[in-house]
Design a protein around this motif. Structure first.
Motif, PDB file in Angstrom:
ATOM      1  N   MET A   1      -5.214   8.341   5.268  1.00 58.26           N
ATOM      2  CA  MET A   1      -4.344   7.149   5.395  1.00 58.26           C
ATOM      3  C   MET A   1      -4.443   6.709   6.961  1.00 58.26           C
ATOM      4  O   MET A   1      -4.253   5.600   7.131  1.00 58.26           O
ATOM      5  CB  MET A   1      -3.043   7.843   5.279  1.00 58.26           C
ATOM      6  CG  MET A   1      -2.924   8.097   3.747  1.00 58.26           C
ATOM      7  SD  MET A   1      -3.520   6.672   2.467  1.00 58.26           S
ATOM      8  CE  MET A   1      -2.689   5.262   2.906  1.00 58.26           C
ATOM      9  N   HIS A   2      -4.765   7.652   7.846  1.00 51.25           N
ATOM     10  CA  HIS A   2      -4.848   7.329   9.251  1.00 51.25           C
ATOM     11  C   HIS A   2      -6.098   6.146   9.471  1.00 51.25           C
ATOM     12  O   HIS A   2      -6.106   5.301   9.858  1.00 51.25           O
ATOM     13  CB  HIS A   2      -5.032   8.307  10.258  1.00 51.25           C
ATOM     14  CG  HIS A   2      -5.145   7.875  11.611  1.00 51.25           C
ATOM     15  ND1 HIS A   2      -4.063   7.254  12.364  1.00 51.25           N
ATOM     16  CD2 HIS A   2      -6.307   8.254  12.474  1.00 51.25           C
ATOM     17  CE1 HIS A   2      -4.452   7.349  13.548  1.00 51.25           C
ATOM     18  NE2 HIS A   2      -6.129   7.516  13.635  1.00 51.25           N
ATOM     19  N   ALA A   3      -7.061   6.676   8.741  1.00 49.22           N
ATOM     20  CA  ALA A   3      -8.431   5.877   8.877  1.00 49.22           C
ATOM     21  C   ALA A   3      -8.119   4.470   8.086  1.00 49.22           C
ATOM     22  O   ALA A   3      -8.650   3.545   8.642  1.00 49.22           O
ATOM     23  CB  ALA A   3      -9.488   6.473   8.231  1.00 49.22           C
TER      24      ALA A   3
ATOM     25  N   VAL B   1       0.905  -1.196  -0.090  1.00 46.70           N
ATOM     26  CA  VAL B   1       0.077   0.062  -0.036  1.00 46.70           C
ATOM     27  C   VAL B   1       0.901   1.428  -0.172  1.00 46.70           C
ATOM     28  O   VAL B   1       1.663   1.327   0.912  1.00 46.70           O
ATOM     29  CB  VAL B   1      -1.022   0.099   1.233  1.00 46.70           C
ATOM     30  CG1 VAL B   1      -1.901   1.269   1.213  1.00 46.70           C
ATOM     31  CG2 VAL B   1      -1.812  -1.307   1.078  1.00 46.70           C
ATOM     32  N   ASP B   2       0.492   1.973  -0.966  1.00 41.84           N
ATOM     33  CA  ASP B   2       1.515   3.493  -0.982  1.00 41.84           C
ATOM     34  C   ASP B   2       1.031   4.415   0.094  1.00 41.84           C
ATOM     35  O   ASP B   2      -0.322   4.506   0.152  1.00 41.84           O
ATOM     36  CB  ASP B   2       1.366   3.827  -2.759  1.00 41.84           C
ATOM     37  CG  ASP B   2       2.197   5.040  -2.806  1.00 41.84           C
ATOM     38  OD1 ASP B   2       3.468   4.916  -2.243  1.00 41.84           O
ATOM     39  OD2 ASP B   2       2.019   5.975  -3.511  1.00 41.84           O
ATOM     40  N   ASN B   3       1.693   5.279   0.312  1.00 35.71           N
ATOM     41  CA  ASN B   3       1.620   6.250   1.043  1.00 35.71           C
ATOM     42  C   ASN B   3       0.795   6.252   2.525  1.00 35.71           C
ATOM     43  O   ASN B   3       0.076   6.819   3.110  1.00 35.71           O
ATOM     44  CB  ASN B   3       0.738   7.326   0.289  1.00 35.71           C
ATOM     45  CG  ASN B   3       1.272   7.975  -0.787  1.00 35.71           C
ATOM     46  OD1 ASN B   3       0.855   7.590  -1.898  1.00 35.71           O
ATOM     47  ND2 ASN B   3       2.580   8.461  -0.683  1.00 35.71           N
TER      48      ASN B   3
ATOM     49  N   GLY C   1       5.000  11.277   6.556  1.00 40.03           N
ATOM     50  CA  GLY C   1       5.075  11.550   7.989  1.00 40.03           C
ATOM     51  C   GLY C   1       3.868  12.107   8.639  1.00 40.03           C
ATOM     52  O   GLY C   1       3.787  12.407   9.745  1.00 40.03           O
ATOM     53  N   ARG C   2       2.856  12.695   7.788  1.00 38.81           N
ATOM     54  CA  ARG C   2       1.795  13.590   8.247  1.00 38.81           C
ATOM     55  C   ARG C   2       0.844  12.623   9.381  1.00 38.81           C
ATOM     56  O   ARG C   2       0.341  13.379  10.139  1.00 38.81           O
ATOM     57  CB  ARG C   2       0.959  14.091   7.205  1.00 38.81           C
ATOM     58  CG  ARG C   2       1.790  15.159   6.384  1.00 38.81           C
ATOM     59  CD  ARG C   2       1.887  16.581   7.270  1.00 38.81           C
ATOM     60  NE  ARG C   2       0.692  16.976   7.451  1.00 38.81           N
ATOM     61  CZ  ARG C   2       0.588  17.650   8.811  1.00 38.81           C
ATOM     62  NH1 ARG C   2       1.450  17.818   9.494  1.00 38.81           N
ATOM     63  NH2 ARG C   2      -0.754  18.323   9.178  1.00 38.81           N
ATOM     64  N   VAL C   3       0.999  11.408   8.820  1.00 39.26           N
ATOM     65  CA  VAL C   3      -0.039  10.714   9.661  1.00 39.26           C
ATOM     66  C   VAL C   3       0.246  10.689  11.365  1.00 39.26           C
ATOM     67  O   VAL C   3      -0.380  10.767  12.220  1.00 39.26           O
ATOM     68  CB  VAL C   3      -0.146   9.219   9.217  1.00 39.26           C
ATOM     69  CG1 VAL C   3      -0.893   8.086   9.955  1.00 39.26           C
ATOM     70  CG2 VAL C   3      -0.552   9.324   7.918  1.00 39.26           C
ATOM     71  N   VAL C   4       1.669  10.510  11.316  1.00 36.53           N
ATOM     72  CA  VAL C   4       2.167  10.459  12.787  1.00 36.53           C
ATOM     73  C   VAL C   4       2.106  11.984  13.230  1.00 36.53           C
ATOM     74  O   VAL C   4       1.861  12.253  14.364  1.00 36.53           O
ATOM     75  CB  VAL C   4       3.594  10.116  12.517  1.00 36.53           C
ATOM     76  CG1 VAL C   4       4.361  10.255  14.061  1.00 36.53           C
ATOM     77  CG2 VAL C   4       3.785   8.518  12.317  1.00 36.53           C
ATOM     78  N   GLU C   5       2.585  12.909  12.411  1.00 33.75           N
ATOM     79  CA  GLU C   5       2.534  14.294  12.899  1.00 33.75           C
ATOM     80  C   GLU C   5       1.097  14.711  13.605  1.00 33.75           C
ATOM     81  O   GLU C   5       1.099  15.584  14.375  1.00 33.75           O
ATOM     82  CB  GLU C   5       2.978  15.263  11.727  1.00 33.75           C
ATOM     83  CG  GLU C   5       4.436  15.423  11.579  1.00 33.75           C
ATOM     84  CD  GLU C   5       4.652  16.298  10.535  1.00 33.75           C
ATOM     85  OE1 GLU C   5       3.732  16.866   9.920  1.00 33.75           O
ATOM     86  OE2 GLU C   5       5.768  16.500  10.207  1.00 33.75           O
ATOM     87  N   LEU C   6       0.133  14.369  12.810  1.00 36.28           N
ATOM     88  CA  LEU C   6      -1.369  14.748  13.139  1.00 36.28           C
ATOM     89  C   LEU C   6      -1.447  14.231  14.577  1.00 36.28           C
ATOM     90  O   LEU C   6      -2.468  14.876  15.353  1.00 36.28           O
ATOM     91  CB  LEU C   6      -2.341  14.283  12.163  1.00 36.28           C
ATOM     92  CG  LEU C   6      -2.395  15.026  10.927  1.00 36.28           C
ATOM     93  CD1 LEU C   6      -3.632  14.170  10.098  1.00 36.28           C
ATOM     94  CD2 LEU C   6      -2.851  16.442  11.105  1.00 36.28           C
TER      95      LEU C   6
ATOM     96  N   GLU D   1      -5.094  20.631   2.823  1.00 35.20           N
ATOM     97  CA  GLU D   1      -5.143  19.417   1.627  1.00 35.20           C
ATOM     98  C   GLU D   1      -4.172  18.142   2.319  1.00 35.20           C
ATOM     99  O   GLU D   1      -4.696  17.000   2.194  1.00 35.20           O
ATOM    100  CB  GLU D   1      -4.540  19.929   0.315  1.00 35.20           C
ATOM    101  CG  GLU D   1      -4.696  18.975  -0.863  1.00 35.20           C
ATOM    102  CD  GLU D   1      -6.515  19.068  -1.091  1.00 35.20           C
ATOM    103  OE1 GLU D   1      -6.871  17.728  -1.412  1.00 35.20           O
ATOM    104  OE2 GLU D   1      -7.158  19.486  -0.640  1.00 35.20           O
ATOM    105  N   SER D   2      -3.122  18.579   2.556  1.00 36.07           N
ATOM    106  CA  SER D   2      -2.195  17.465   3.079  1.00 36.07           C
ATOM    107  C   SER D   2      -2.758  16.538   4.271  1.00 36.07           C
ATOM    108  O   SER D   2      -2.922  15.250   4.369  1.00 36.07           O
ATOM    109  CB  SER D   2      -0.763  17.926   3.441  1.00 36.07           C
ATOM    110  OG  SER D   2      -0.133  16.992   3.761  1.00 36.07           O
ATOM    111  N   ASP D   3      -3.438  17.270   5.200  1.00 39.52           N
ATOM    112  CA  ASP D   3      -3.868  16.802   6.450  1.00 39.52           C
ATOM    113  C   ASP D   3      -5.471  15.822   5.834  1.00 39.52           C
ATOM    114  O   ASP D   3      -5.511  14.714   6.431  1.00 39.52           O
ATOM    115  CB  ASP D   3      -4.741  17.681   7.128  1.00 39.52           C
ATOM    116  CG  ASP D   3      -3.777  18.387   8.162  1.00 39.52           C
ATOM    117  OD1 ASP D   3      -2.638  18.171   8.001  1.00 39.52           O
ATOM    118  OD2 ASP D   3      -3.983  19.355   8.929  1.00 39.52           O
TER     119      ASP D   3
END
Length: 133
Positions: free
Chosen positions: A122-124, A77-79, A84-89, A114-116
């Motif tokens: 991706m987090h979901a 699975v890509d992305n 790194g945004r999944v962890v940053e959030l 948009e990135s969020d």
């Protein structure tokens, strides 16, 4: 592999034709969900998912429902961390996110909003894939 865009599919075909493994790659052009419905029955060793990030969980559900992968198959699975945004959030306050967004916009980087959206999607997906949805 499934490619929605005919132009990208043509580029992929040329690369597959140049590969000694090209005969092992099946290229379908069209909508990914529709193409998956035609792949029922556990016939694939590897599936690489790189599609609409907000639909990843739906792709996974459909792959599982249709038994697309062979037993022991590999789903790539890509992305999944979305730069790194999944962890940053999970670690930034709202104030820190806004500050970071302004900094990114000044540098001409994708807006944090948009990135969020992608990071949250991706987090979901990651939560669903771990069985925590």
């Amino acid at each position: 592999t499934v490619e929605k865009d005919e132009g990208n599919a043509e580029i992929a075909r040329r690369h597959f034709d140049d590969s000694p493994y090209g005969h092992l790659i099946e290229l379908k052009v069209g909508d990914g969900m529709e193409a998956l419905r035609g792949m029922e029955g556990g016939q694939y060793d590897v599936v690489f998912l790189d599609a609409n990030k907000k639909q990843y969980a739906n792709y996974l559900r459909l792959m599982l429902d249709l038994d697309v992968l062979r037993v022991g198959g590999l789903l790539i699975v890509d992305n999944v961390m979305w730069k790194g945004r999944v962890v940053e959030l999970q670690h930034l306050s709202e104030e820190e996110r806004v500050e970071l967004s302004h900094s990114r916009q000044k540098r001409g980087v994708m807006s944090l909003v948009e990135s969020d959206k992608y990071a949250l999607a991706m987090h979901a997906f990651n939560e669903y894939a771990r069985g925590e949805e």
